[in-house]
Design a protein around this motif. Structure first.
Motif, short mmCIF file in Angstrom:
data_model
loop_
_atom_site.label_atom_id
_atom_site.label_comp_id
_atom_site.label_asym_id
_atom_site.label_seq_id
_atom_site.Cartn_x
_atom_site.Cartn_y
_atom_site.Cartn_z
N LEU A 82 0.98 -1.30 -0.14
CA LEU A 82 -0.04 0.05 -0.11
C LEU A 82 0.94 1.19 -0.08
O LEU A 82 1.67 1.53 1.01
CB LEU A 82 -0.78 0.01 1.22
CG LEU A 82 -2.01 0.73 1.17
CD1 LEU A 82 -3.04 0.57 0.09
CD2 LEU A 82 -2.87 0.77 2.48
N LEU A 83 0.87 2.00 -1.03
CA LEU A 83 1.69 3.20 -1.21
C LEU A 83 1.06 4.27 -0.36
O LEU A 83 0.00 4.59 -0.21
CB LEU A 83 1.60 3.64 -2.37
CG LEU A 83 2.03 2.85 -3.64
CD1 LEU A 83 1.93 3.52 -5.06
CD2 LEU A 83 3.41 2.05 -3.52
N LEU A 95 3.30 0.21 3.28
CA LEU A 95 2.85 -0.87 4.13
C LEU A 95 2.68 -2.03 3.28
O LEU A 95 1.96 -2.20 2.30
CB LEU A 95 1.08 -0.46 4.57
CG LEU A 95 0.54 -1.10 5.83
CD1 LEU A 95 1.56 -0.72 6.96
CD2 LEU A 95 -0.87 -0.48 5.82
N VAL A 96 3.42 -3.19 4.01
CA VAL A 96 3.68 -4.45 3.27
C VAL A 96 2.85 -5.68 3.96
O VAL A 96 3.10 -5.56 5.29
CB VAL A 96 4.85 -4.78 3.23
CG1 VAL A 96 5.36 -6.21 2.32
CG2 VAL A 96 5.95 -3.31 2.36
N LYS A 97 2.22 -6.40 3.38
CA LYS A 97 1.62 -7.48 3.91
C LYS A 97 2.00 -8.79 3.28
O LYS A 97 1.75 -8.73 1.88
CB LYS A 97 0.31 -7.42 3.96
CG LYS A 97 -0.50 -6.27 4.95
CD LYS A 97 -1.93 -6.55 5.35
CE LYS A 97 -2.78 -6.48 4.12
NZ LYS A 97 -4.17 -6.24 4.51
N LYS A 103 11.84 -8.33 3.82
CA LYS A 103 13.05 -7.72 4.45
C LYS A 103 13.72 -7.00 3.35
O LYS A 103 13.68 -7.30 1.96
CB LYS A 103 14.07 -8.97 4.91
CG LYS A 103 13.40 -9.78 6.00
CD LYS A 103 14.26 -10.96 6.26
CE LYS A 103 13.88 -11.88 7.70
NZ LYS A 103 12.62 -12.42 7.43
N PRO A 104 14.84 -6.22 3.85
CA PRO A 104 15.76 -5.27 2.99
C PRO A 104 16.18 -6.14 1.79
O PRO A 104 16.57 -7.30 2.05
CB PRO A 104 16.51 -4.44 3.69
CG PRO A 104 15.82 -4.31 5.30
CD PRO A 104 15.06 -5.78 5.21
N GLU A 125 7.30 2.15 12.50
CA GLU A 125 6.15 1.34 12.83
C GLU A 125 6.24 0.13 11.83
O GLU A 125 4.86 -0.29 11.35
CB GLU A 125 4.61 2.16 12.66
CG GLU A 125 4.58 3.39 13.61
CD GLU A 125 3.28 3.95 13.65
OE1 GLU A 125 2.52 3.39 13.16
OE2 GLU A 125 3.19 4.91 14.45
N GLY A 126 6.99 -0.25 11.37
CA GLY A 126 7.21 -1.53 10.53
C GLY A 126 7.08 -1.23 9.02
O GLY A 126 6.76 -2.03 8.27
N ASN A 127 6.61 0.03 8.63
CA ASN A 127 6.38 0.39 7.16
C ASN A 127 7.88 0.05 6.32
O ASN A 127 8.78 0.09 7.03
CB ASN A 127 6.05 1.79 6.99
CG ASN A 127 4.49 2.09 7.39
OD1 ASN A 127 4.09 1.02 7.78
ND2 ASN A 127 4.27 3.34 7.84
N ARG A 128 7.78 0.07 5.23
CA ARG A 128 9.15 -0.42 4.16
C ARG A 128 9.07 0.89 3.21
O ARG A 128 8.17 1.32 2.64
CB ARG A 128 8.96 -1.45 3.46
CG ARG A 128 8.46 -2.97 4.50
CD ARG A 128 9.72 -3.02 5.31
NE ARG A 128 9.62 -4.55 5.65
CZ ARG A 128 9.09 -4.83 6.88
NH1 ARG A 128 8.33 -4.08 7.65
NH2 ARG A 128 8.90 -6.07 7.31
N HIS A 129 10.46 1.25 3.16
CA HIS A 129 10.93 2.34 1.98
C HIS A 129 11.05 1.11 0.44
O HIS A 129 11.96 0.26 0.98
CB HIS A 129 12.02 2.89 2.33
CG HIS A 129 11.69 4.04 3.37
ND1 HIS A 129 12.48 4.73 3.81
CD2 HIS A 129 10.64 4.56 3.84
CE1 HIS A 129 11.97 5.64 4.77
NE2 HIS A 129 10.70 5.64 4.56
#
Length: 341
Positions: A82-83, A95-97, A103-104, A125-129
């Motif tokens: 989710l962007l 936001l990744v599910k 993982k990076p 908060e566990g979001n990912r770039h």
């Protein structure tokens, strides 16, 4: 002030799952903020409550189809992104599910390779770039592959993407619609203009922080996610001129409200410009610009319920919501409307 002070019992069936066929045929509850008096109407009757000279402030953000479903390179495992926010160089906060698979270094393939996302770091908060790789124009690829990011409370699939956009949506960047605006049709807006209502537009790109539950007992300790806003000089001048002349400033939606309150100086003068806002409005807040608000019905213990309580008083709001539940008003994004005057 406790989060539990804003609890009310909301039957699940009152959370609207689908938009009405006619945008302006929703119910409208009119609440007088001074007395708590309530009137029940239909949304197109808003014309009876607005008058020549009122300045109606709209949020012209446009929702992007920010929900992407792809597969992990190598294993084919399903991953959903989710962007949330765009940075430079095709890097997005997402936001990744499921998060444990992200993982990076992980690469996610979308649309058979039309788009590839590479997870570069874990954010707060566990979001990912995520850095995206593609050929062509990102917006066009997103339009082809992405789905509308409906709030988690809406489980039905949206048949028509445009029903989660306002008719005046202009600038892309939101992960959620400014939903009070969904009640307006182009015809209704034109009728208001013909009556002498002035329209001003601001932009706030709505983030998913809007739906983030308040997880602390003490309301004042809740932290809002930052959201980008912009107010153009000519729009700031419309609002400021109306305010100087004693005309009402009526915001369509909590996002328009948060934008002008963020952009205003201590004297209530709206400053043109752009920036990020984390403004959190709850009872005790003194409004600097806004006089009235058109809004939807919000969920128990939400920051949006706290905002409307700051405007109309918690007792009046909780009483109005009790009546709305009894009369089976529809709640949340595709639900009915309230005019706080």
């Amino acid at each position: 002030m406790k989060t539990s002070d804003f609890y009310f019992d909301l039957p699940e069936e009152l959370i609207a799952q689908d938009p009405l066929e006619d945008r302006s045929s929703s119910k409208l509850l009119v609440l007088k903020k001074e007395t708590g008096a309530i009137t029940h109407k239909v949304f197109k009757d808003i014309k009876e409550y607005l008058k020549a000279g009122d300045c109606l402030v709209l949020n012209n953000t446009k929702v992007i189809p920010a929900r992407l479903i792809g597969e992990k390179e190598g294993t084919g495992a399903k991953i959903e992104l989710l962007l949330l926010k765009r940075f430079e160089g095709d890097v997005w906060e997402t936001l990744v599910k499921p998060g444990k698979k992200a993982k990076p270094g992980t690469r996610v393939i979308f649309g058979g390779g039309l788009l590839t996302g590479e997870i570069i770091e874990i954010a707060e908060e566990g979001n990912r770039h995520v850095k995206f790789h593609y050929e062509g124009i990102f917006e066009e690829i997103l339009d082809q592959l992405g789905q509308m990011p409906l709030p988690p409370y809406i489980t039905h699939q949206l048949q028509d993407k445009n029903r989660y956009q306002t008719v005046y949506a202009k600038y892309e960047g939101s992960a959620a619609a400014p939903t009070a605006g969904l009640h307006f049709t182009k015809e209704l807006l034109q009728e208001l203009k013909d009556m002498g209502v002035e329209i001003a537009s601001v932009t706030l790109h709505v983030g998913l922080g809007t739906f983030r539950p308040v997880k602390v007992d003490d309301v004042t300790r809740h932290h809002m996610h930052s959201e980008f806003y912009q107010v153009l000089p000519e729009e700031a001048e419309k609002i400021n001129r109306a305010k100087r002349e004693g005309r009402r400033i009526i915001c369509v939606g909590t996002t328009s409200c948060r934008t002008i309150e963020s952009a205003a100086d201590e004297n209530g003068v709206v400053q043109a410009g752009s920036g990020d806002t984390e403004i959190f409005i709850y009872p005790g807040y003194q409004f600097k610009v806004l006089d009235c608000l058109i809004t939807n019905f919000h969920l128990p213990e939400s920051t949006l319920l706290m905002l409307v309580s700051a405007l109309a008083g918690k007792e009046h709001i909780m009483d109005a919501y009790k009546k709305a539940v009894e009369l089976k008003y529809r709640f949340f994004s595709f639900g009915d409307a309230m005019f706080i005057e």
